[in-house]
Design a protein around this motif. Structure first.
Motif, PDB file in Angstrom:
ATOM      1  N   UNK A  24       3.808   0.754  -4.983  1.00  0.00           N
ATOM      2  CA  UNK A  24       2.847   0.463  -4.273  1.00  0.00           C
ATOM      3  C   UNK A  24       1.702   1.046  -4.551  1.00  0.00           C
ATOM      4  N   UNK A  25       0.916  -0.155  -5.055  1.00  0.00           N
ATOM      5  CA  UNK A  25      -0.549   0.331  -6.218  1.00  0.00           C
ATOM      6  C   UNK A  25      -1.617  -0.570  -5.279  1.00  0.00           C
ATOM      7  N   UNK A  26      -2.804   0.314  -5.668  1.00  0.00           N
ATOM      8  CA  UNK A  26      -3.650  -0.197  -4.891  1.00  0.00           C
ATOM      9  C   UNK A  26      -4.481  -0.817  -6.184  1.00  0.00           C
ATOM     10  N   UNK A  27      -3.962  -0.735  -7.312  1.00  0.00           N
ATOM     11  CA  UNK A  27      -5.059  -1.540  -8.792  1.00  0.00           C
ATOM     12  C   UNK A  27      -3.955  -1.180  -9.655  1.00  0.00           C
ATOM     13  N   UNK A  28      -3.185  -2.656 -10.377  1.00  0.00           N
ATOM     14  CA  UNK A  28      -2.427  -2.988 -11.317  1.00  0.00           C
ATOM     15  C   UNK A  28      -3.283  -3.157 -12.696  1.00  0.00           C
ATOM     16  N   UNK A  29      -3.236  -2.164 -13.770  1.00  0.00           N
ATOM     17  CA  UNK A  29      -3.684  -2.715 -15.086  1.00  0.00           C
ATOM     18  C   UNK A  29      -2.550  -2.773 -15.674  1.00  0.00           C
ATOM     19  N   UNK A  30      -2.092  -4.507 -16.818  1.00  0.00           N
ATOM     20  CA  UNK A  30      -0.959  -4.770 -17.867  1.00  0.00           C
ATOM     21  C   UNK A  30      -1.693  -5.349 -18.773  1.00  0.00           C
ATOM     22  N   UNK A  31      -0.918  -4.746 -20.033  1.00  0.00           N
ATOM     23  CA  UNK A  31      -2.003  -4.861 -21.405  1.00  0.00           C
ATOM     24  C   UNK A  31      -0.577  -6.045 -22.436  1.00  0.00           C
ATOM     25  N   UNK A  32      -0.428  -7.115 -21.764  1.00  0.00           N
ATOM     26  CA  UNK A  32       0.140  -7.939 -22.291  1.00  0.00           C
ATOM     27  C   UNK A  32       1.555  -8.017 -21.829  1.00  0.00           C
ATOM     28  N   UNK A  33       1.292  -8.002 -20.972  1.00  0.00           N
ATOM     29  CA  UNK A  33       2.480  -8.518 -19.859  1.00  0.00           C
ATOM     30  C   UNK A  33       3.810  -9.899 -19.918  1.00  0.00           C
ATOM     31  N   UNK A  44       1.741 -12.055  -8.779  1.00  0.00           N
ATOM     32  CA  UNK A  44       0.631 -11.306  -8.600  1.00  0.00           C
ATOM     33  C   UNK A  44      -0.074 -11.726  -7.826  1.00  0.00           C
ATOM     34  N   UNK A  45      -0.125 -13.342  -7.557  1.00  0.00           N
ATOM     35  CA  UNK A  45      -1.113 -14.367  -6.696  1.00  0.00           C
ATOM     36  C   UNK A  45      -1.043 -13.642  -5.148  1.00  0.00           C
ATOM     37  N   UNK A  46       1.201 -13.270  -5.085  1.00  0.00           N
ATOM     38  CA  UNK A  46       1.176 -13.110  -3.771  1.00  0.00           C
ATOM     39  C   UNK A  46       1.093 -11.543  -2.835  1.00  0.00           C
ATOM     40  N   UNK A  47       1.254 -11.055  -4.224  1.00  0.00           N
ATOM     41  CA  UNK A  47       1.228  -9.469  -3.962  1.00  0.00           C
ATOM     42  C   UNK A  47       0.309  -8.568  -2.644  1.00  0.00           C
ATOM     43  N   UNK A  48      -0.956  -9.280  -3.047  1.00  0.00           N
ATOM     44  CA  UNK A  48      -2.292  -8.343  -1.965  1.00  0.00           C
ATOM     45  C   UNK A  48      -3.039  -9.374  -1.641  1.00  0.00           C
ATOM     46  N   UNK A  49      -3.288  -9.004  -0.698  1.00  0.00           N
ATOM     47  CA  UNK A  49      -3.692 -10.246   0.652  1.00  0.00           C
ATOM     48  C   UNK A  49      -4.530 -10.805  -0.051  1.00  0.00           C
ATOM     49  N   UNK A  50      -5.878 -11.370   0.046  1.00  0.00           N
ATOM     50  CA  UNK A  50      -7.081 -12.971  -1.242  1.00  0.00           C
ATOM     51  C   UNK A  50      -7.844 -11.306  -1.223  1.00  0.00           C
ATOM     52  N   UNK A  51      -8.246 -10.454  -0.555  1.00  0.00           N
ATOM     53  CA  UNK A  51      -8.854  -9.726  -0.285  1.00  0.00           C
ATOM     54  C   UNK A  51      -8.731  -8.004  -0.692  1.00  0.00           C
ATOM     55  N   UNK A  52      -7.546  -8.112  -1.375  1.00  0.00           N
ATOM     56  CA  UNK A  52      -6.989  -6.201  -1.875  1.00  0.00           C
ATOM     57  C   UNK A  52      -6.587  -6.291  -2.845  1.00  0.00           C
ATOM     58  N   UNK A  53      -6.597  -5.751  -2.946  1.00  0.00           N
ATOM     59  CA  UNK A  53      -5.616  -5.055  -4.699  1.00  0.00           C
ATOM     60  C   UNK A  53      -6.970  -5.677  -5.544  1.00  0.00           C
ATOM     61  N   UNK A  54      -6.707  -4.890  -7.058  1.00  0.00           N
ATOM     62  CA  UNK A  54      -7.554  -5.257  -7.784  1.00  0.00           C
ATOM     63  C   UNK A  54      -6.332  -5.147  -9.050  1.00  0.00           C
ATOM     64  N   UNK A  55      -6.567  -6.213 -10.353  1.00  0.00           N
ATOM     65  CA  UNK A  55      -5.767  -6.536 -11.386  1.00  0.00           C
ATOM     66  C   UNK A  55      -6.634  -7.011 -12.368  1.00  0.00           C
ATOM     67  N   UNK A  56      -5.764  -5.904 -13.197  1.00  0.00           N
ATOM     68  CA  UNK A  56      -7.183  -6.438 -14.864  1.00  0.00           C
ATOM     69  C   UNK A  56      -5.547  -6.264 -15.892  1.00  0.00           C
ATOM     70  N   UNK A  57      -6.098  -7.715 -16.646  1.00  0.00           N
ATOM     71  CA  UNK A  57      -4.798  -7.917 -17.598  1.00  0.00           C
ATOM     72  C   UNK A  57      -5.129  -8.357 -18.784  1.00  0.00           C
ATOM     73  N   UNK A  58      -4.958  -7.693 -19.672  1.00  0.00           N
ATOM     74  CA  UNK A  58      -4.917  -8.166 -20.884  1.00  0.00           C
ATOM     75  C   UNK A  58      -3.839  -8.944 -22.074  1.00  0.00           C
ATOM     76  N   UNK A  59      -3.841 -10.391 -21.911  1.00  0.00           N
ATOM     77  CA  UNK A  59      -3.131 -11.937 -22.140  1.00  0.00           C
ATOM     78  C   UNK A  59      -3.827 -12.042 -23.229  1.00  0.00           C
TER      79      UNK A  59
END
Length: 599
Positions: free
Chosen positions: A140-149, A165-180
């Motif tokens: 259960x994370x508020x922010x997820x960082x993914x490097x080449x997932x 990832x699109x449905x993991x959080x509500x539209x105005x909640x959570x944060x994602x940073x992804x390198x791919x």
């Protein structure tokens, strides 16, 4: 929107180079950020700075109190002595995690083919990577960082991850940073793009398509020295606008501005002209697979493959891992002999394969790039018709991102992406007329992928591509096939059709982890339920035998039918595909019932 974390005036310097200087970025609730940029410019370093794994030389990273962070780094490894269950859910009781919808979704989506009680050390590299990703996502994370997932995920797995990832959080909640480098994934998931270049981070609104538009606008306003880069991005934008309706429908993609930018941009490929050139080089016969089947140790990998590859054909091959894609390509190249049926090759066919093993570079590891290139032909024709141009190998290297300094570098000292580009160049300079690309996107950033696709656009030969990179498949090929249940099936609807059909199979099957995770399986059948299951299993056996006989008859009818009657051939092919799909559904239900009866 509430602030989650950010970096203020970040500076990071290594002994040989300055990575960031005075960089300030922020992540708010609801942000889904894709990070792009050239390899080596600092994308992964940025993630480690924001996640707290690397300390900046100057500046600071701040996080809101109580924010829970999770990260999957490329270097992260799962303890090989743990079982899959221990690595993913730890010591949590089975009835607890099995009652968690998110945990069930992650395990089913990523670990369907991974034994639940196996030690991590016994798994393949790709499976270990998926175990690490699953262990992160069940948390259960508020922010997820993914490097080449998306590395080690097939097309289905990538689509599942995007949906999760699109449905993991509500539209105005959570944060994602992804390198791919997976551009379809960036467009599907991200609402913002950060481009890392020249020691700065430049933000763009939207996913990959919107980023390309804004970048073209930026480059158009830049100095003339940017013209080459601008033209390549304009071509990329033209394909995005013309080739993929799903992308262009996004509200944030400014359609009017895009149309104005590409109004004079020709289509990325001239298929008629390329086919004429390919026919001139190849003749009418390329490779025909005629009722070809391949079996290993009594197991049929490919059955009754009928595929007549045309000059200039550009085909993408899809299929789950182990479906038989490599065996299919082996039939084309001659590396695999059919168990039955035959393979017919044209007399002028010259096949080359861009493999994952970099075989072309094994004997030249100590040679400098310039010396290798000097041994090749003196020029290479890019483009066709009136737009054709003669380029030297050095100019081609420059087009593929090599600097003058790198020309004097030994092959063994090149990065993975540089080796990949040199491998492709050597293959093209050898002038094959059939080119096979096996997972060609490994180690390449988005700019280099665009440059290679631009080069392939003008290549007048037959192109066969196996890749989990959906964007690449849709970008460089004109049609797609899938290897399904040992057969080769045409996909008029492309990747979307393939995913839809695979989803039907998945939905009909029990929970993907059921065979290996006891808590996810029913506790056995007794009484009337067991008798009903046994009756259904017996009925399925009869239906399978009947349908398989009908498939054999359908194959004979198709082979005997007048091949010039396209409507009739299409109707018979569709009937055959429907019967094969029915067999797949019946086999899935048979396995499901068998597992229940054995518990």
């Amino acid at each position: 929107m509430a602030h989650l974390l950010g970096g203020e005036k970040l500076r990071l310097e290594y002994p040989t180079r300055l990575v960031f200087d005075g960089v300030t970025v922020g992540l708010n609730e609801g942000d889904r950020v894709g990070v792009v940029g050239r390899n080596g410019d600092g994308k992964s370093t940025l993630l480690r700075l924001l996640a707290g794994r690397t300390e900046p030389d100057a500046g600071r990273v701040t996080r809101r109190r109580g924010v829970r962070l999770g990260m999957l780094d490329q270097a992260d490894a799962v303890d090989p002595t743990l079982t899959v269950a221990q690595a993913v859910v730890g010591g949590i009781e089975e009835h607890v995690w099995a009652g968690d919808a998110q945990a069930r979704d992650v395990i089913a989506g990523l670990l369907g083919d991974v034994p639940w009680d196996a030690e991590v050390g016994t798994l393949s590299g790709g499976q270990r990577r998926r175990v690490g990703l699953a262990a992160l996502l069940v948390g259960d994370h508020d922010v997820i960082f993914l490097d080449e997932p998306t590395n080690h995920l097939d097309v289905e797995g990538i689509a599942w991850l995007a949906g999760h990832l699109k449905k993991r959080w509500a539209a105005d909640a959570g944060g994602l940073v992804v390198v791919t480098h997976d551009r379809w994934f960036l467009d599907e998931v991200c609402t913002m793009t950060w481009e890392v270049h020249d020691r700065v981070i430049e933000p763009f609104e939207g996913g990959y398509a919107a980023y390309i538009l804004q970048r073209v606008e930026r480059d158009r306003m830049a100095a003339a020295s940017e013209s080459k880069r601008q033209n390549l991005m304009r071509k990329e934008l033209a394909w995005l606008r013309r080739g993929a309706p799903a992308r262009t429908s996004k509200p944030r993609f400014r359609i009017d501005a895009a149309n104005q930018l590409i109004e004079n941009e020709p289509p990325v490929r001239n298929p008629v002209e390329l086919k004429q050139m390919a026919t001139a080089r190849l003749g009418k016969d390329v490779v025909d697979l005629l009722d070809a089947s391949v079996s290993y140790d009594g197991r049929t990998v490919l059955r009754d493959i009928e595929w007549r590859i045309a000059p200039g054909e550009r085909t993408g091959i899809l299929g789950v891992n182990g479906a038989g894609k490599s065996t299919l390509l082996g039939l084309v190249t001659g590396a695999v002999a059919p168990t039955s049926g035959r393979v017919k090759r044209g007399t002028t066919v010259r096949i080359a394969s861009l493999t994952q093993e970099l075989a072309e570079l094994k004997d030249v590891q100590n040679d400098r790039v310039s010396a290798i290139v000097a041994r090749q032909k003196s020029s290479y024709t890019v483009g066709s018709g009136g737009s054709a141009a003669e380029l030297t190998p050095g100019q081609l290297l420059e087009r593929l991102g090599f600097t003058s300094a790198q020309l004097s570098t030994a092959v063994k000292d090149l990065s993975g992406g540089q080796k990949r580009r040199l491998q492709l160049l050597l293959i093209l300079l050898d002038e094959p007329n059939v080119l096979i690309l096996d997972e060609p996107t490994n180690d390449l950033d988005t700019d280099m992928l665009a440059a290679i696709e631009d080069l392939l656009d003008s290549w007048p030969g037959t192109l066969l591509v196996v890749s989990h990179d959906r964007y690449l498949i849709e970008r460089v090929t004109d049609q797609q096939y899938a290897v399904v249940d040992a057969h080769l099936r045409h996909l008029p609807g492309g990747v979307d059709q393939y995913l839809a059909e695979r989803a039907k199979v998945t939905d009909a099957a029990p929970l993907a982890a059921a065979a290996s995770a006891p808590a996810a399986v029913a506790s056995g059948l007794t009484g009337a339920d067991r008798r009903n299951a046994e009756k259904e299993l017996s009925a399925i056996d009869r239906k399978l035998a009947k349908t398989q006989n009908e498939i054999a008859v359908a194959h004979e009818r198709l082979a005997e039918h007048d091949q010039s009657d396209y409507a009739g051939v299409g109707r018979l092919s569709q009937e055959l595909q429907d019967k094969e799909a029915s067999v797949a559904d019946l086999e899935t239900r048979w396995l499901e019932l068998s597992e229940l009866l054995e518990v």
